[in-house]
Design an enzyme around this catalytic site. Structure first.
Site, mmCIF file in Angstrom:
data_model
loop_
_atom_site.group_PDB
_atom_site.id
_atom_site.type_symbol
_atom_site.label_atom_id
_atom_site.label_comp_id
_atom_site.label_asym_id
_atom_site.label_seq_id
_atom_site.Cartn_x
_atom_site.Cartn_y
_atom_site.Cartn_z
ATOM 1 N N CYS A 58 2.354 -4.513 2.600
ATOM 2 C CA CYS A 58 3.541 -4.774 1.784
ATOM 3 C C CYS A 58 4.676 -5.338 2.643
ATOM 4 O O CYS A 58 4.567 -6.447 3.145
ATOM 5 C CB CYS A 58 3.935 -3.506 1.036
ATOM 6 S SG CYS A 58 5.073 -3.811 -0.345
ATOM 7 N N HIS A 82 -1.510 -2.588 -2.007
ATOM 8 C CA HIS A 82 -1.519 -1.215 -1.493
ATOM 9 C C HIS A 82 -2.920 -0.604 -1.593
ATOM 10 O O HIS A 82 -3.272 -0.018 -2.614
ATOM 11 C CB HIS A 82 -0.530 -0.345 -2.275
ATOM 12 C CG HIS A 82 0.891 -0.560 -1.899
ATOM 13 N ND1 HIS A 82 1.562 0.259 -1.022
ATOM 14 C CD2 HIS A 82 1.768 -1.512 -2.265
ATOM 15 C CE1 HIS A 82 2.800 -0.172 -0.868
ATOM 16 N NE2 HIS A 82 2.951 -1.254 -1.609
ATOM 17 N N GLU A 118 -4.049 2.061 -0.299
ATOM 18 C CA GLU A 118 -4.003 3.528 -0.364
ATOM 19 C C GLU A 118 -3.820 4.063 -1.766
ATOM 20 O O GLU A 118 -4.071 5.241 -2.028
ATOM 21 C CB GLU A 118 -2.883 4.051 0.541
ATOM 22 C CG GLU A 118 -1.502 4.113 -0.078
ATOM 23 C CD GLU A 118 -0.880 2.744 -0.349
ATOM 24 O OE1 GLU A 118 0.056 2.671 -1.158
ATOM 25 O OE2 GLU A 118 -1.332 1.751 0.257
#
Length: 393
Positions: free
Chosen positions: A287, A371, A373
């Protein structure tokens, strides 16, 4: 906007607010939405964005990347899993407020410790329900992310012209460095791994690769994923210098997500990254960290109209042709046309073709805009953490 349109915007949906409105959302163009407040009473102003995810409202509100923003949720059933301490991505909510279609749903989940409204009130965050979020989202998509002000007052007495002026007074996110505001202030070690049934978050007990994570607004689950992939993680503040990073003798350096304008944060972060690159250490960014790496390599970033915020974004890995379903949260993007020689584009958005990943040719230095995760695929992109740790030989 005409008087009739403004009146329509201010009229709550049928069945939501037969009583007096207790919350008001005002946009800088003069549009006003009235609704029902929940969470904490107060007023806040910022940039208004929308998020299309169907789950994860607690994680979204505590994602440091949302600093300076109010989030409109397009999914109507917000609140149905309640809130609990384990799902916070940072100690306190960072998003300034939330906008939803319906009043919060009563929680129905075995992990729920309190209602969404109770959690927001305890954390000091404002929310407004009873809003036509579909209409609001269309306006954001057509006209870009507007500046807004949101207020919750139980007595329902609003100074609407003053709220509109407050929205207009917001300076915007361009040129704004917010990473310093959400970053840690001192270094710390991280050994918590990803959540696992039935014990929750286990601790990493075996030695791993030494990774320094630079915190521009890091989500906890990113650090957990690094630990689960085999890293011993030490976190440093956003303002850490290359000398401070290298003094820890890292085998890899991670650049975290975060809020604000990457060009502003880059004033101090880019020199640090250049110093790390000169030491020939593997680097991985997510990001804002992706954008920081791009700037350090000589590329440029641009402000997007309304950004990407959601958990259903298809991203194509160009080397393999594989399509990953990803989570996105960014209002700025790397301009792929400015990538210098020796830096390749690795991932692109299948929504609009914008850049979603870069890598240095012949070196273990790479980053992605999405992202991994957040597990929307649910684990389509987790290989990136494993690739990073495996590169430390």
């Amino acid at each position: 906007m005409s008087d009739a349109q403004t009146k329509a915007a201010a009229t709550p949906p049928t069945g939501i607010a037969s009583a007096r409105p207790t919350a008001c959302l005002a946009l800088a163009d003069g549009t006003v939405f009235m609704g029902r407040g929940f969470g904490a009473e107060g007023v806040a102003s910022g940039e208004l964005c929308f998020n299309t995810a169907m789950t994860g409202y607690q994680e979204i509100m505590t994602d440091p990347s949302y600093a300076g923003q109010v989030v409109t949720f397009t999914f109507p059933h917000i609140g149905n899993t309640g809130a609990n301490a384990e799902d916070d991505e940072t100690a306190d909510p960072v998003a300034l407020g939330m906008v939803v279609k319906w009043d919060p749903t009563e929680p129905s989940n075995w992990r729920s410790a309190e209602t969404l409204s109770e959690w927001l009130a305890r954390k000091g965050r404002i929310a407004i329900g009873g809003i036509d979020t579909r209409r609001l989202t269309r306006a954001i998509r057509m006209n870009g992310a507007p500046h807004c002000a949101v207020e919750y007052r139980e007595d329902g007495n609003f100074d609407v012209p003053a709220l509109i002026e407050k929205a207009r007074a917001f300076a915007g996110l361009e040129g704004l460095d917010l990473a310093k505001e959400v970053s840690c202030t001192q270094s710390y070690r991280w050994d918590e791994m990803r959540w696992a049934w039935p014990d929750g978050y286990p601790k990493r007990e075996t030695p791993g690769r030494r990774v320094v994570a630079v915190d521009f607004g890091a989500k906890r689950n990113i650090l957990r994923c690094l630990a689960s992939a085999g890293a011993d993680v030490t976190v440093l503040p956003a303002t850490a210098t290359a000398e401070e990073v290298l003094a820890l003798n890292p085998e890899g350096v991670f650049l975290s997500n975060g809020p604000g304008d990457p060009a502003a944060t880059g004033e101090y972060a880019v020199p640090m990254i250049k110093g790390v690159l000169a030491a020939n250490i593997p680097v991985f960014g997510i990001c804002l960290g992706h954008q920081m790496l791009a700037l350090a390599l000589g590329a440029k970033t641009v402000k997007m109209s309304h950004g990407h915020h959601g958990a259903n974004h298809p991203v194509k890995e160009l080397a393999t042709g594989k399509v990953e379903i990803t989570s996105m949260n960014h209002g700025f993007a790397v301009d792929a046309q400015t990538l210098p020689e020796g830096v390749i584009e690795t991932h692109v958005s299948l929504f609009d073709g914008s850049n979603c990943g870069i890598a240095m040719e012949g070196r273990p230095v790479f980053s992605v805009q999405h992202h991994p995760e957040a597990s929307p695929g649910p684990q389509d992109s987790f290989y990136l953490f494993e690739r990073f740790v495996a590169s430390m030989v």
